[in-house]
Motif scaffolding. Structure first.
Motif: not given
Length: 166
Positions: A1-6, A43-45, A81-83, A95-98
């Motif tokens: 599962m892809k993380h929502p933040f990068l 994790g906080q905006p 950032i929010d992907r 890159i995080a997804d690779l």
């Protein structure tokens, strides 16, 4: 599962006396970061009041950070950032997804290992693949047969010299 933040950069210092922070970007260009109006710290905006590129870095005024002391407290923090706010061009991937994708020889079906690192020299990215052996595979069409992040694999075309532990 892809993380929502990068993870997109790191706050490395303050700039000036008004609470501005200096961010080293971890993306293709510092201008890329300037399109976001919210970053995430731990994790906080945190809203971005203003931002500009300066000498390859990003200088940002963040909401609630209005002094040098407040800015210093953020030094060393990673910004994310929010992907969902990013649309990549066709054929481009974070890159995080690779990292961790299984790498398969397109000709033989042999499992070579997984993507352990992605190097980013000026010409093009290079995938470092580790398994029983280590390979350095340039991320160009000539060597990439198929990239399927959702299914968790990359199929590659190897040539002599890509295996680095011979």
């Amino acid at each position: 599962m892809k993380h929502p933040f990068l993870e997109a950069g790191q706050i490395v210092n303050t700039h000036g006396i008004q609470g501005e922070v200096k961010i080293v970007p971890w993306c293709d260009t510092p201008e890329f970061l300037c399109q976001f109006d919210t970053f995430y710290l731990d994790g906080q905006p945190i809203r971005v009041r203003s931002m500009r590129v300066h000498k390859g870095n990003v200088l940002a005024m963040l909401e609630g950070v209005d002094s040098v002391n407040a800015a210093m407290a953020l030094k060393g923090k990673t910004i994310s950032i929010d992907r969902s706010g990013v649309v990549l061009p066709e054929g481009r991937h974070f890159i995080a997804d690779l990292l961790g994708l299984e790498v398969i020889d397109a000709a033989t079906g042999e499992k070579l290992g997984t993507v352990a690192d992605v190097l980013t020299p000026p010409a093009h990215e290079v995938y470092v693949v580790r398994g029983e052996h280590e390979y350095m595979i340039p991320a160009v069409d000539e060597f990439l047969a198929e990239t399927n992040v959702e299914a968790g694999y990359i199929k590659v075309r190897l040539i002599e010299g890509m295996r680095t532990d011979v």
